[in-house]
Design a protein around this motif. Structure first.
Motif, PDB file in Angstrom:
ATOM      1  N   HIS A  43      -5.238  -8.564   5.137  1.00  0.00           N
ATOM      2  CA  HIS A  43      -4.173  -8.051   4.497  1.00  0.00           C
ATOM      3  C   HIS A  43      -2.791  -8.060   5.317  1.00  0.00           C
ATOM      4  CE1 HIS A  43      -1.950  -4.062   3.524  1.00  0.00           C
ATOM      5  NE2 HIS A  43      -1.953  -4.867   2.507  1.00  0.00           N
ATOM      6  N   ASN A  69      -1.663 -10.605  -5.765  1.00  0.00           N
ATOM      7  CA  ASN A  69      -0.935 -10.036  -4.639  1.00  0.00           C
ATOM      8  C   ASN A  69      -0.749 -10.936  -3.606  1.00  0.00           C
ATOM      9  OD1 ASN A  69      -0.037  -8.157  -2.588  1.00  0.00           O
ATOM     10  ND2 ASN A  69      -1.092  -6.540  -3.253  1.00  0.00           N
ATOM     11  N   ASN A  71       0.076 -10.278  -0.548  1.00  0.00           N
ATOM     12  CA  ASN A  71      -0.377  -9.522   0.897  1.00  0.00           C
ATOM     13  C   ASN A  71      -1.776  -9.793   1.126  1.00  0.00           C
ATOM     14  OD1 ASN A  71       2.428  -8.951   0.810  1.00  0.00           O
ATOM     15  ND2 ASN A  71       2.026  -6.878   0.103  1.00  0.00           N
ATOM     16  N   TYR A  72      -2.603 -10.428   0.454  1.00  0.00           N
ATOM     17  CA  TYR A  72      -4.039 -10.505   0.624  1.00  0.00           C
ATOM     18  C   TYR A  72      -4.336 -11.867   0.756  1.00  0.00           C
ATOM     19  CZ  TYR A  72      -4.548  -5.561  -0.126  1.00  0.00           C
ATOM     20  OH  TYR A  72      -4.581  -4.210   0.052  1.00  0.00           O
ATOM     21  N   TRP A 246      -5.551   1.174  -0.244  1.00  0.00           N
ATOM     22  CA  TRP A 246      -5.569   0.216  -1.249  1.00  0.00           C
ATOM     23  C   TRP A 246      -4.398   0.568  -2.496  1.00  0.00           C
ATOM     24  CZ3 TRP A 246     -11.428  -0.526  -1.968  1.00  0.00           C
ATOM     25  CH2 TRP A 246     -11.874  -1.495  -0.903  1.00  0.00           C
ATOM     26  N   ASP A 249      -0.943  -0.943  -2.235  1.00  0.00           N
ATOM     27  CA  ASP A 249      -0.931  -2.307  -2.134  1.00  0.00           C
ATOM     28  C   ASP A 249      -2.208  -2.583  -2.471  1.00  0.00           C
ATOM     29  OD1 ASP A 249       0.272  -4.470  -1.633  1.00  0.00           O
ATOM     30  OD2 ASP A 249      -0.036  -4.659   0.283  1.00  0.00           O
ATOM     31  N   PRO A 251      -5.382  -4.936  -3.806  1.00  0.00           N
ATOM     32  CA  PRO A 251      -5.482  -6.349  -3.572  1.00  0.00           C
ATOM     33  C   PRO A 251      -5.532  -7.174  -4.632  1.00  0.00           C
ATOM     34  CG  PRO A 251      -7.365  -4.661  -2.855  1.00  0.00           C
ATOM     35  CD  PRO A 251      -6.044  -4.001  -3.533  1.00  0.00           C
TER      36      PRO A 251
END
Length: 614
Positions: A43, A69, A71-72, A246, A249, A251
């Motif tokens: 992450h 997403n 960011n993962y 989580w 944000d 997953p």
């Protein structure tokens, strides 16, 4: 033009340098695991724009998963048997240039970790709500980054009990005769209120700082083990807390079971087995949320499945656990539960996992246990369940007036359903727990009946579990704050101290000593721990059963007499177990008195008589 190029170069360099990894979970792994596959959740802001690479020939990067997403990243690795303890360097690249590197720790496993022995019928479990047992470190009562602080005057608030408090009193737990400790969840629960119970996880890899730390949890396990005590971890697979990191944000869009508006579960666990149930009811049971503050995980997402499998394995290795208790077991996706139990038991064949299926219908409970006969081919590997049917039968059996269909016959009838279970001797039995009225309250504060209940659960088939404070007659109704009251003596200044006996009433001391004698005897009794159960249909307000091993002359005979007067038993009725002799030498387990039984046995009123018979 040169100024523009310089600006673009500086801006691009800043972007590369600014990118970072906020989390990698699990944070480490081990060599020589049975399953060579490992999936890392990475992450960080826009981390999916980067491509991870590994040059170590002992590690194969098999697949990279990107979600909606950015960011993962999810990285699938295969670890070779040749891999040794150390670290794996993971390089994160953009346009073939390394932007980030991470040294991922690989540890050595403890010797015989795979062969670890889980809790079993040899054990007695002590269930503790950590916030309510003992405050061993007042410095963690209030933690700046935690939303809820100490408020001992609020029965639903945090009271300050912690892991250090349990460590400080391991000697009491051992001396009482317990061999395993099940703690209600210890992981971070950073909710704004009612966070003490632990069932709204906000970080799967961190112990709540108000209880201690990961290192202190490990210390608890080590010190407990040195005193012959195992640690059972309470895990929640079905849901998280609404303040989990989580939630700010996610997953992926399908990480949770999402609905257009809040949709709660129907709690209709029977729908999973009902041949007439509508699919909508089945879906709502496991996809609906438990409550508004407990978002429901979507275990049909394979990334969620792998995350939850690896998390429990990580804690087993990290904290050297001897067991796992799974909250709200059947609420999770069925296929996921089969995969989860298979993965854990593949890694630890002698381990034990107990699932909570809160139903008083043995058929509903038995369905989930390994080797149970089933209406389908569901491939569960779950070893154990909480025996709610037997708990309810015992309460009714002791309280109801005797008739052809009520009273102690309830116990006979419930145990008669044991043919439904793959292994009834591996069920966890209990007089009460953290979610139900305490046994002392349910039995109308009748001390004799409480002692009868304790004796029953210590001697019938299964693995007994006792809730903290039951041994000193702590009361408690369905109000959770009340039944999870503070253990007296766990706080500085307590006027009553159950750990030393100071301030306890005569009745409390009586039951505490009774429990201690009972459990310490059980700890030494192979017959009760491993013996076969044979019971006789209740008669005249009495219920008789035996525990016995093959090729062993000694038997344990248990007689429950709920009558308000002394009763006599004709021993000839029990010749199937005892043989045709009429004269027996016996020892009263609770009084250590030697007695001779000649034809008839006298049974005191409102007692469970436990005899070792030669």
């Amino acid at each position: 033009m040169c100024r523009i190029l310089l600006f673009l170069f500086v801006s691009f360099s800043f972007t590369l340098n600014a990118q970072s990894i906020e989390r990698i979970e699990p944070s480490n792994w081990w060599v020589n695991m049975v399953n060579s596959q490992l999936q890392l959740m990475v992450h960080g802001e826009d981390i999916s724009q980067l491509t991870p690479t590994i040059i170590d020939p002992r590690v194969q990067l098999t697949e990279i998963h990107r979600t909606d997403n950015p960011n993962y990243l999810f990285i699938d690795l295969t670890l070779s048997p040749e891999l040794t303890a150390g670290s794996i360097e993971i390089a994160f690249k953009r346009d073939h240039k390394t932007v980030l590197t991470h040294q991922y720790p690989i540890l050595s496993r403890q010797a015989h970790s795979k062969q670890r022995q889980g809790f079993s019928s040899k054990d007695v479990i002590y269930l503790i709500t950590p916030d309510r047992f003992a405050n061993g470190d007042a410095r963690n009562d209030n933690v700046a980054e935690m939303a809820e602080g100490l408020n001992r005057s609020n029965k639903g608030g945090r009271h300050g009990g912690d892991i250090q408090g349990i460590i400080d009193h391991l000697d009491y737990i051992k001396e009482m005769g317990f061999t395993q400790i099940w703690l209600n969840p210890v992981l971070e629960n950073n909710m704004t209120e009612y966070s003490y119970h632990g069932y709204s996880t906000t970080d799967y890899y961190a112990v709540d700082p108000r209880l201690g730390s990961n290192a202190l949890y490990q210390t608890l396990s080590t010190k407990a083990k040195s005193q012959g005590l195992g640690i059972i971890m309470d895990v929640i697979l079905n849901h998280i807390g609404s303040e989990h990191w989580w939630m700010t944000d996610m997953p992926s869009k399908d990480w949770l079971n999402q609905h257009p508006q809040y949709t709660g579960t129907n709690h209709f666990r029977e729908s999973l087995h009902d041949p007439y149930a509508a699919k909508a009811d089945k879906d709502l049971f496991h996809k609906g949320w438990f409550v508004t503050t407990m978002p429901d995980l979507n275990q049909q997402n394979p990334l969620v499945t792998q995350y939850l499998i690896q998390n429990v394995i990580w804690w087993i290795e990290t904290a050297d656990l001897s067991g796992v208790r799974v909250d709200t077991y059947s609420y999770s996706d069925k296929a996921f539960l089969a995969a989860w139990t298979a993965a854990i038991m593949q890694e630890y064949p002698n381990f034990n996992i107990v699932g909570e299926e809160w139903s008083i219908n043995p058929a509903i409970v038995a369905y989930w246990q390994k080797d149970s006969p089933r209406h389908d081919n569901y491939p569960t590997q779950l070893p154990s369940l909480m025996d709610f049917p037997l708990q309810e039968a015992l309460i009714h059996g002791l309280k109801e007036k005797e008739s052809w269909s009520s009273g102690l016959i309830r116990i006979n009838q419930t145990l008669a359903n044991d043919f439904l279970y793959g292994d009834p001797y591996n069920l966890v039995t209990f007089p009460d727990n953290h979610d139900m009225s305490r046994i002392y309250t349910r039995l109308d504060q009748d001390v004799d009946l409480v002692k009868m209940a304790l004796a029953f659960f210590a001697t019938t088939r299964g693995i007994p579990q006792i809730f903290y404070g039951t041994e000193i007659l702590m009361p408690g109704s369905d109000d959770h704050g009340e039944l999870r009251a503070d253990f007296p003596g766990g706080w500085s200044g307590d006027k009553t101290n159950a750990l030393t006996g100071k301030g306890l009433t005569d009745k409390q001391i009586e039951v505490q000593q009774y429990t201690k004698t009972l459990l310490n005897w059980r700890k030494q009794s192979d017959i009760v721990q491993q013996g076969k159960l044979t019971h006789y249909n209740r008669d005249d307000g009495m219920y008789v059963y035996f525990r016995h091993l093959p090729n062993t002359a000694k038997k344990v005979m248990v007689v429950m007499n709920k009558n308000a007067e002394v009763k006599s038993l004709n021993m000839a009725r029990f010749s199937e177990v005892l043989g045709n002799a009429q004269r027996f030498n016996a020892r009263n387990v609770m009084t250590d008195e030697s007695i001779v039984i000649n034809g008839e046995l006298t049974v005191p009123k409102k007692q469970t008589l436990i005899l070792e018979i030669e």
